[in-house]
Design an enzyme around this catalytic site. Structure first.
Site, PDB file in Angstrom:
ATOM      1  N   ARG A  70       0.868  -1.186   0.000  1.00 57.44           N
ATOM      2  CA  ARG A  70       0.000   0.000   0.000  1.00 57.44           C
ATOM      3  C   ARG A  70       0.900   1.230   0.000  1.00 57.44           C
ATOM      4  O   ARG A  70       1.251   1.728  -1.050  1.00 57.44           O
ATOM      5  CB  ARG A  70      -0.950  -0.066   1.201  1.00 57.44           C
ATOM      6  CG  ARG A  70      -2.126   0.852   1.076  1.00 57.44           C
ATOM      7  CD  ARG A  70      -3.235   0.542   2.061  1.00 57.44           C
ATOM      8  NE  ARG A  70      -2.885   0.732   3.454  1.00 57.44           N
ATOM      9  CZ  ARG A  70      -3.764   0.613   4.460  1.00 57.44           C
ATOM     10  NH1 ARG A  70      -5.017   0.289   4.198  1.00 57.44           N
ATOM     11  NH2 ARG A  70      -3.389   0.806   5.695  1.00 57.44           N
ATOM     12  N   ARG A 113      -2.352  -0.114  17.500  1.00 55.47           N
ATOM     13  CA  ARG A 113      -3.237   0.832  16.800  1.00 55.47           C
ATOM     14  C   ARG A 113      -4.619   0.226  16.564  1.00 55.47           C
ATOM     15  O   ARG A 113      -4.995  -0.040  15.424  1.00 55.47           O
ATOM     16  CB  ARG A 113      -2.630   1.206  15.440  1.00 55.47           C
ATOM     17  CG  ARG A 113      -1.208   1.703  15.456  1.00 55.47           C
ATOM     18  CD  ARG A 113      -0.783   2.201  14.069  1.00 55.47           C
ATOM     19  NE  ARG A 113      -0.988   1.236  13.011  1.00 55.47           N
ATOM     20  CZ  ARG A 113      -0.052   0.418  12.539  1.00 55.47           C
ATOM     21  NH1 ARG A 113       1.193   0.458  12.994  1.00 55.47           N
ATOM     22  NH2 ARG A 113      -0.351  -0.442  11.585  1.00 55.47           N
ATOM     23  N   CYS A 128     -34.819   1.962   0.086  1.00 56.15           N
ATOM     24  CA  CYS A 128     -34.804   3.210  -0.685  1.00 56.15           C
ATOM     25  C   CYS A 128     -33.760   4.163  -0.085  1.00 56.15           C
ATOM     26  O   CYS A 128     -33.118   3.854   0.912  1.00 56.15           O
ATOM     27  CB  CYS A 128     -36.167   3.880  -0.648  1.00 56.15           C
ATOM     28  SG  CYS A 128     -37.526   2.824  -1.167  1.00 56.15           S
ATOM     29  N   MET A 129     -33.620   5.349  -0.679  1.00 57.25           N
ATOM     30  CA  MET A 129     -32.637   6.306  -0.173  1.00 57.25           C
ATOM     31  C   MET A 129     -32.996   6.808   1.228  1.00 57.25           C
ATOM     32  O   MET A 129     -32.122   6.953   2.081  1.00 57.25           O
ATOM     33  CB  MET A 129     -32.523   7.488  -1.139  1.00 57.25           C
ATOM     34  CG  MET A 129     -31.374   8.424  -0.790  1.00 57.25           C
ATOM     35  SD  MET A 129     -31.406   9.921  -1.765  1.00 57.25           S
ATOM     36  CE  MET A 129     -31.056   9.298  -3.397  1.00 57.25           C
TER      37      MET A 129
HETATM   38  C1  PLP Z   1      -7.146   1.617   9.827  1.00 63.17           C
HETATM   39  C2  PLP Z   1      -5.800   1.312  10.326  1.00 63.17           C
HETATM   40  C3  PLP Z   1      -5.629   0.727  11.593  1.00 63.17           C
HETATM   41  C4  PLP Z   1      -6.778   0.211  12.429  1.00 63.17           C
HETATM   42  O1  PLP Z   1      -7.275  -0.996  11.858  1.00 63.17           O
HETATM   43  P1  PLP Z   1      -8.373  -1.883  12.587  1.00 63.17           P
HETATM   44  O2  PLP Z   1      -8.388  -3.146  11.816  1.00 63.17           O
HETATM   45  O3  PLP Z   1      -9.678  -1.138  12.472  1.00 63.17           O
HETATM   46  O4  PLP Z   1      -7.950  -2.064  13.988  1.00 63.17           O
HETATM   47  C5  PLP Z   1      -4.336   0.595  12.059  1.00 63.17           C
HETATM   48  N1  PLP Z   1      -3.262   0.995  11.312  1.00 63.17           N
HETATM   49  C6  PLP Z   1      -3.408   1.540  10.084  1.00 63.17           C
HETATM   50  C7  PLP Z   1      -2.186   1.957   9.330  1.00 63.17           C
HETATM   51  C8  PLP Z   1      -4.666   1.705   9.541  1.00 63.17           C
HETATM   52  O5  PLP Z   1      -4.794   2.226   8.321  1.00 63.17           O
END
Ligand code: PLP
Length: 397
Positions: A149, A234, A325-326
């Site tokens: 990515r 994270r 629907c919307m």
């Molecule tokens: C979105 C993201 C996360 C969190 O991911 P989850 O699967 O929701 O815990 C952590 N690190 C990065 C780089 C992300 O893009």
């Protein structure tokens, strides 16, 4: 002039006017952050991830809660999300984890947002910008260990690490990578990514240098892979009390925070074989009672759930029939009764009954992340909290 909000939840008034709204239980979110911290232990920092309007929960209110809880970091995807938080007075360190454009660099520095440096070129551009503005830049280096990515490949990361050493205006606070398969049953790819990341990190002890904050773990890894926790985790989805996959057993102490509800605005009796909604895809085979509810795919109640979704009215499950629907959906209540103004639960718990994010994802053929982030800003958010009453907002009871 007040700045135009980017992702601001609608004003409180709308929550009173609109029968469809989201209740956000801030105490549940606080409990989740604390449960995650307890799980990883005091040596590991927790960076709740608040990108995409805090997974639909509302960026600013969730950030304020996190700041109140004393979290050390917030994680975001985009520059503008960070600017929004700084304008709202949030002072917690913020890492913006997405890719960046050169033209955005001054805004990062002006708003004291930590950047992700994913190439030598980017790093040098950050150094030049910081020097020109006379402001220090803080960065985390991004290593790609198998996601393709952003980030430098693990096998060619050394030039980035070397380049990061001699900079006068850039402080390298962290180094991170991202796992592609941490929520899988088969964790071999995640372990391979960890190994590759460790190889890159060896650079620091090999040269007798201090290692910046190392981080790798998303929600799946918080749940399944303690060896990936390193210095910081994270969690996104898990912060919101939602499990990344059905295969992973629920974690004690975390619970969902959202209740999405609406009210019946119309009642009718539908004759046998009278098709319902666009495309006439469904018709009752006997006379039935039906109610209309003012929510639709324009709110993020996804059209892909047509023919599969269910709602709770009076504690009983009833099917959503015909195409979504919307702005409206039709619900077949069979021979039950319902009245205008009766509460309709789209997501959340009502007594011993519950409709989960995971269930909505199943109906829509997607993942829980998309269900949450699709709940659109047209749906007013109402914030509830017993622990932090000053962070709560007014709304219908
Ligand atoms: C979105 C993201 C996360 C969190 O991911 P989850 O699967 O929701 O815990 C952590 N690190 C990065 C780089 C992300 O893009």
């Amino acid at each position: 002039m007040t700045p135009t909000p980017l992702h601001e939840p609608t004003i409180d008034e709308d929550a009173v006017l609109r029968p469809t709204h989201l209740d956000v239980d801030l105490d549940a979110l606080a409990g989740n952050v604390e449960a995650i911290q307890a799980r990883v232990g005091p040596a590991v920092q927790v960076m709740p991830v608040l990108k995409a309007n805090a997974y639909g929960h509302g960026l600013v209110p969730v950030a304020r809660l996190c700041q109140r809880l004393g979290v050390p970091w917030l994680g975001l995807a985009y520059l503008e999300e960070g600017i929004r938080l700084r304008r709202a007075g949030v002072t917690t360190p913020i890492l913006v984890m997405g890719g960046i454009l050169g033209s955005q660099l001054p805004l990062f520095l002006e708003h004291d947002l930590t950047l992700t440096a994913s190439s030598v070129d980017k790093l040098q551009a950050i150094e030049a910008c910081a020097a020109a503005l006379g402001r220090p830049a803080r960065v985390h280096l991004k290593i790609d260990t198998g996601m393709e990515r952003i980030g430098v490949h693990w096998y060619s990361a050394e030039p980035l690490l070397r380049a990061s050493l001699g900079l006068r205006h850039v402080q390298v606070q962290g180094i991170f990578s991202h796992l592609a398969n941490a929520d899988a049953v088969d964790l071999s790819h995640a372990r391979l990514q960890l190994e590759r990341f460790q190889e890159v990190l060896d650079f620091y002890p090999r040269h007798g240098l201090p290692t910046p904050i190392r981080h790798l773990a998303n929600s799946g890894a918080v749940l399944q892979l303690p060896e990936t926790w390193l210095d910081l985790v994270r969690p996104g989805l898990l912060t919101y009390g939602v499990m990344p996959s059905e295969e992973i057993p629920p974690m004690a102490g975390v619970r969902p925070a959202l209740t999405w509800s609406s009210r019946v605005v119309y009642f009718k009796v539908v004759a046998p074989h009278s098709p319902v909604s666009y495309g006439s895809t469904w018709a009752p085979d006997r006379q039935t009672r039906m109610v209309t509810v003012p929510v639709g795919y324009g709110d993020g109640y996804m059209r892909a759930m047509s023919g599969r979704a269910q709602v709770l009215i009076g504690g009983r499950r009833h099917p959503v029939v015909g195409r979504i629907c919307m702005d409206q959906v039709m619900v077949d209540i069979g021979q039950d009764s319902a009245w205008n103004g009766d509460r309709v639960l789209l997501l959340g718990r009502d007594g011993d009954q519950e409709i989960t994010v995971e269930e909505l994802a199943g109906w829509a053929g997607t993942v829980p992340w998309e269900v949450l982030t699709n709940i659109n800003t047209r749906v007013p958010r109402v914030y509830r909290s017993a622990r932090f009453p000053d962070l709560a907002t007014d709304g219908p009871p």
